[in-house]
Design a protein around this motif. Structure first.
Motif, short mmCIF file in Angstrom:
data_model
loop_
_atom_site.label_atom_id
_atom_site.label_comp_id
_atom_site.label_asym_id
_atom_site.label_seq_id
_atom_site.Cartn_x
_atom_site.Cartn_y
_atom_site.Cartn_z
N SER A 90 0.85 -1.19 -0.06
CA SER A 90 0.01 0.07 -0.01
C SER A 90 0.94 1.16 0.05
CB SER A 90 -1.01 -0.01 1.09
OG SER A 90 -0.16 -0.05 2.46
N ARG A 96 -2.46 1.66 7.27
CA ARG A 96 -3.22 1.48 8.74
C ARG A 96 -4.41 2.23 8.47
NH1 ARG A 96 1.32 -0.73 9.13
NH2 ARG A 96 2.38 -0.84 11.20
N GLY A 98 -7.01 0.14 6.87
CA GLY A 98 -7.69 -1.08 6.59
C GLY A 98 -7.93 -1.42 4.84
N ARG A 101 -6.73 -4.98 4.29
CA ARG A 101 -7.75 -5.81 4.70
C ARG A 101 -8.65 -6.07 3.75
NH1 ARG A 101 -9.62 -8.98 8.46
NH2 ARG A 101 -8.01 -8.81 10.09
C1 LIG Z 1 2.10 -4.41 4.83
C2 LIG Z 1 1.11 -3.19 4.25
C3 LIG Z 1 0.70 -3.85 3.04
C4 LIG Z 1 -0.03 -3.20 5.39
O1 LIG Z 1 -1.11 -2.38 4.63
P1 LIG Z 1 -1.91 -1.62 5.51
O2 LIG Z 1 -2.77 -0.88 4.16
O3 LIG Z 1 -1.54 -0.80 6.36
O4 LIG Z 1 -2.99 -2.61 6.01
P2 LIG Z 1 -4.29 -2.42 6.92
O5 LIG Z 1 -4.34 -1.10 7.55
O6 LIG Z 1 -5.39 -3.14 5.92
O7 LIG Z 1 -4.18 -3.52 8.19
C5 LIG Z 1 -4.90 -4.69 8.14
C6 LIG Z 1 -4.70 -5.41 9.39
O8 LIG Z 1 -3.06 -5.76 9.87
C7 LIG Z 1 -2.73 -5.05 10.90
N1 LIG Z 1 -1.24 -4.60 10.66
C8 LIG Z 1 -0.94 -3.60 9.59
N2 LIG Z 1 0.53 -3.48 9.65
C9 LIG Z 1 0.84 -4.62 10.34
C10 LIG Z 1 2.01 -4.94 10.96
N3 LIG Z 1 3.02 -4.40 10.30
N4 LIG Z 1 2.39 -6.04 11.76
C11 LIG Z 1 1.16 -6.60 12.10
N5 LIG Z 1 -0.07 -6.27 11.85
C12 LIG Z 1 -0.28 -5.34 11.14
C13 LIG Z 1 -3.70 -3.62 10.95
O9 LIG Z 1 -3.83 -3.18 12.38
C14 LIG Z 1 -4.97 -4.56 10.43
O10 LIG Z 1 -5.57 -5.23 11.72
P3 LIG Z 1 -7.07 -5.49 12.03
O11 LIG Z 1 -7.62 -5.30 10.65
O12 LIG Z 1 -7.20 -6.77 12.19
O13 LIG Z 1 -7.29 -4.44 12.69
C15 LIG Z 1 1.82 -1.92 4.24
O14 LIG Z 1 2.36 -1.58 5.41
C16 LIG Z 1 2.89 -2.02 3.04
O15 LIG Z 1 2.81 -1.83 1.99
N6 LIG Z 1 4.24 -2.30 3.54
C17 LIG Z 1 5.34 -2.43 2.63
C18 LIG Z 1 5.43 -3.52 1.66
C19 LIG Z 1 5.18 -5.02 2.49
O16 LIG Z 1 5.61 -5.40 3.33
N7 LIG Z 1 4.26 -5.66 1.98
C20 LIG Z 1 4.02 -7.01 2.38
C21 LIG Z 1 4.62 -8.03 1.35
S1 LIG Z 1 4.15 -9.70 2.07
#
Ligand SMILES: CC(C)(COP(=O)(O)OP(=O)(O)OC[C@H]1O[C@@H](n2cnc3c(N)ncnc32)[C@H](O)[C@@H]1OP(=O)(O)O)[C@@H](O)C(=O)NCCC(=O)NCCS
Length: 398
Positions: A90, A96, A98, A101
């Motif tokens: 994202s 953060r 959602g 999700r």
């Molecule tokens: C990881 C990533 C995709 C999360 O995206 P996001 O839009 O922030 O995620 P969301 O807001 O939809 O969060 C979904 C859930 O995960 C939780 N969450 C978010 N980041 C988290 C983390 N680093 N560790 C644990 N939980 C996490 C949120 O609290 C939320 O929980 P809930 O829905 O049960 O309340 C984003 O931070 C990103 O792009 N990071 C860099 C790339 C990456 O690492 N991608 C994953 C490759 S496997």
């Protein structure tokens, strides 16, 4: 709940360059990136044409993306269509909220509706994907050794031979061996033809071991430097003879490389490959770069036919849109049958807990100690009997 201004839609592989490329490259690559990177990404897109690619957009801007590759996986003898989840990212300003999700929930439902009954992914952080029902599996091991440690194999007369080919020339046989192992090995996963075709052009060697013309082993590798290191991927063999032929091939690099690094599954024991054999076998796990795959079930009735021990248990999986409910698990004649349950459940499991039992990575007591469910004492023995410990070997990286 996502904001109303947010739209999730499926895109074609061609649209990925304009929408997903900036998010993925920012998330996973050194950046800022150069123009050439975008062109290189665009060229690879035909290999993603069978994947389900989803994006979340707000006011025309792509804020997040996720994809599911069409793969297949052996789970305790039954081959399933598998959703290989990848390209999850994202925009840093949209994290953060959602959004991911929402994307993942839609992606898993769509993959299930398209026929995928299990799913796997490589997590940046397992606790994130544990929220979506995934459970960890072992990371592969890397065995590192000097070829002289296998000197006993230099002149051994083994009934077979090894041919070294370019990946392009060895690709068809390498692929056929993967297909064969898909039918034989618990956990083994393969790509569909569209995605796999990209590897045909990998700048790698492939060593193919044959006995009477039948392929019994294969390993792809590259030589780092003269007097240096040989880096190999998974040591794939149908049995001990295939493995011995490939090790003999490595042994014959004794005057060429100082060390061989080869990936092996958790059931390989490299210290038993030779006498006086110096070897280090490691599984390095540190997020976000090195970890084991995580897996989950997407469809309960599809588990009917899985190899299983004897037992009859009703379990409840609360709160999961895909596999939630009461399920009766019956093991008879070596096979599992899954039907809707009616009895009082003897265990309450998260999807991760059920998936941990099914994939053989957790036993019922570990499910409880890991906080993945509650199991009545009377259900411990039948669940252990239904799902004996058996480590999966996924092999594919995505
Ligand atoms: C990881 C990533 C995709 C999360 O995206 P996001 O839009 O922030 O995620 P969301 O807001 O939809 O969060 C979904 C859930 O995960 C939780 N969450 C978010 N980041 C988290 C983390 N680093 N560790 C644990 N939980 C996490 C949120 O609290 C939320 O929980 P809930 O829905 O049960 O309340 C984003 O931070 C990103 O792009 N990071 C860099 C790339 C990456 O690492 N991608 C994953 C490759 S496997």
């Amino acid at each position: 709940m996502l904001d109303e201004s947010m739209e999730i839609r499926q895109i074609s592989a061609a649209e990925r360059t304009a929408t997903m490329f900036p998010l993925q490259t920012y998330a996973f690559m050194p950046s800022p990136w150069t123009e050439g990177d975008e062109e290189a990404y665009e060229k690879r897109m035909p290999f993603f044409s069978t994947a389900i690619s989803l994006i979340a957009e707000e006011h025309g801007q792509t804020l997040a993306c996720a994809a599911a590759l069409r793969m297949r996986q052996n789970v305790r003898g039954k081959v399933h269509d598998m959703a290989g989840v990848a390209s999850v990212a994202s925009h840093p300003s949209a994290r953060r909220r959602g959004i991911v999700r929402g994307l993942l929930e839609r992606l898993l439902r769509q993959a299930r509706d398209d026929g995928s009954t299990v799913s796997a992914l490589y997590p940046f952080r397992p606790s994130f994907y544990a929220r979506f029902g995934y459970v960890g599996t072992p990371r592969h091991r890397i065995a590192t050794f000097a070829p002289e440690g296998l000197a006993h194999l230099h002149r051994a007369e083994l009934p077979g031979e090894v041919e070294r080919l370019s990946m392009r020339d060895g690709f068809a046989e390498w692929q056929r061996l993967h297909e064969r192992l898909l039918g034989e090995r618990h956990g083994f996963a393969v790509y569909d033809e569209t995605r796999a075709a990209e590897f045909r052009d990998d700048k790698r060697w492939v060593a193919i071991a044959r006995v009477d013309g039948e392929v019994v082993g294969a390993v792809d590798y590259r030589v780092g430097s003269y007097g240096g290191d040989l880096y190999a991927s998974d040591l794939l063999a149908t049995g001990p003879l295939g493995r011995a032929l490939l090790l003999q091939f490595f042994a014959r690099h004794v005057d060429q490389v100082a060390r061989v690094h080869v990936r092996v599954s958790t059931d390989e024991v490299p210290e038993l490959w030779g006498t006086d054999f110096t070897v280090t076998t490691e599984a390095k796990v540190d997020q976000p770069r090195h970890g084991g795959a995580m897996v989950r079930v997407l469809d309960m009735p599809a588990l009917t036919g899985t190899a299983a021990g004897s037992g009859d248990v009703t379990v409840e999986i609360p709160d999961d849109p895909l596999v939630g409910g009461l399920w009766r698990l019956t093991g008879e004649g070596g096979h599992l049958t899954v039907t809707k349950g009616t009895a009082t459940p003897a265990a309450t499991l998260t999807v991760g807990g059920l998936s941990g039992l099914l994939y053989g990575v957790l036993d019922p007591i570990e499910v409880v100690t890991r906080g993945l469910g509650q199991v009545d004492s009377a259900a411990v023995a039948p669940l252990s009997s239904l799902f004996p410990r058996q480590m999966p070997y996924i092999c594919a990286d995505f």
